[in-house]
Motif scaffolding. Structure first.
Motif, short mmCIF file in Angstrom:
data_model
loop_
_atom_site.label_atom_id
_atom_site.label_comp_id
_atom_site.label_asym_id
_atom_site.label_seq_id
_atom_site.Cartn_x
_atom_site.Cartn_y
_atom_site.Cartn_z
N CYS A 1 0.86 -1.19 0.00
CA CYS A 1 0.00 0.00 0.00
C CYS A 1 0.89 1.23 0.00
O CYS A 1 1.29 1.74 1.06
N GLN A 2 1.20 1.71 -1.19
CA GLN A 2 2.09 2.85 -1.33
C GLN A 2 1.58 3.81 -2.38
O GLN A 2 1.01 3.39 -3.39
N ALA A 3 1.79 5.09 -2.15
CA ALA A 3 1.50 6.11 -3.16
C ALA A 3 2.53 7.21 -2.99
O ALA A 3 2.67 7.77 -1.91
N LEU A 4 3.27 7.48 -4.04
CA LEU A 4 4.31 8.49 -3.99
C LEU A 4 3.71 9.90 -4.07
O LEU A 4 2.53 10.08 -4.39
N GLU A 5 4.54 10.89 -3.79
CA GLU A 5 4.05 12.27 -3.69
C GLU A 5 3.39 12.77 -4.97
O GLU A 5 2.53 13.65 -4.91
N ASN A 6 3.79 12.24 -6.11
CA ASN A 6 3.23 12.72 -7.38
C ASN A 6 1.99 11.93 -7.81
O ASN A 6 1.47 12.12 -8.91
N GLU A 7 1.47 11.09 -6.93
CA GLU A 7 0.32 10.27 -7.27
C GLU A 7 -0.94 10.77 -6.56
O GLU A 7 -0.86 11.26 -5.42
N PRO A 8 -2.10 10.67 -7.20
CA PRO A 8 -3.34 11.21 -6.64
C PRO A 8 -3.71 10.64 -5.27
O PRO A 8 -4.35 11.31 -4.47
N LEU A 9 -3.34 9.39 -5.00
CA LEU A 9 -3.72 8.75 -3.74
C LEU A 9 -2.69 8.94 -2.63
O LEU A 9 -2.77 8.27 -1.60
#
Length: 230
Positions: free
Chosen positions: A15-23
């Motif tokens: 469960c990961q979302a980087l800073e440039n991703e909407p989530l």
């Protein structure tokens, strides 16, 4: 309950979302983790202290914790230095994963020194090596890692373009033949069939991420397929 037994032969959802991703949001990642648990996942892989803490507040599954950080003097970015390893350990996660390749680390640090220090400071924390090659895996096993991951296979200069499922999982089969530590299969496991096969072959557990928790990547696969219409 023993962490190894909890995750054996099961699905771990990254469960990961980087800073440039909407989530990109600790709250959203905690809900992703909840959805994963309700679907039968046996563990979570999470990036950053805040995401780890939010997930710990939401589910009681074992967590593989990491911190992704870029350093200018090294290609290593998954929990790359002792500072990041300590920060993840301090959250109380069951497993800490770090780059386990033979590549030079930031600030000239040595992986052997990091492992030795953490074993003294956090003796109950399990360590996972994210590797890209059989050489890496043997190196990490010699250093005493508890788990060997295939995480970086296909993501380093010497393995670029490779996929864990290529040639009927030939890379995984080599690891299982030559490595005695449990092998956690991770990296480009993008279908349920690949996940099942990786465990049937002998993988200890399997980590899936983008195919489950990254809607941009999921949608892009549909868009690219539709674009083939002539």
């Amino acid at each position: 309950m023993d962490t190894s037994k909890q995750i054996e032969k099961g699905l771990i959802v990254s469960c990961q979302a980087l800073e440039n991703e909407p989530l990109h949001s600790s709250f959203i990642m905690s809900r992703m983790a909840r959805a994963a648990k309700e679907s039968g996942a046996v563990g979570i892989r999470a990036n950053s202290v805040v995401d780890i803490q939010a997930i710990q507040d939401t589910v009681d599954l074992p967590i593989i914790g990491i911190i992704k950080k870029i350093y200018e003097d090294s290609e290593v970015f998954i929990t790359p230095t002792l500072k990041e390893v300590r920060a993840v350990c301090a959250t109380g996660v069951e497993i800490v994963a770090m780059d386990g390749t033979t590549r030079e680390r930031p600030n000239g640090e040595q992986l052997s020194d990091i492992v030795a220090t953490i074993r003294k400071e956090y003796p109950n924390t399990l360590l996972m090596a994210d590797t890209a090659s059989l050489e890496d895996a043997k190196y990490a096993e010699a250093l005493g890692f508890d788990f060997i991951g295939t995480t970086l296979y296909g993501y380093t200069n010497n393995t670029d373009g490779e996929n864990i499922a290529n040639d009927d999982f030939s890379h995984l089969r080599k690891l299982l033949k030559d490595i005695n530590k449990p092998v956690i299969v991770e990296g480009k496991i993008d279908t349920p069939e690949k996940a099942r096969k990786s465990l049937e072959i002998g993988g200890f557990s399997v980590v899936c991420g983008g195919a489950i928790t990254r809607p941009q990547e999921i949608a892009q696969r549909f868009v690219d397929e539709i674009a083939l219409i002539k």
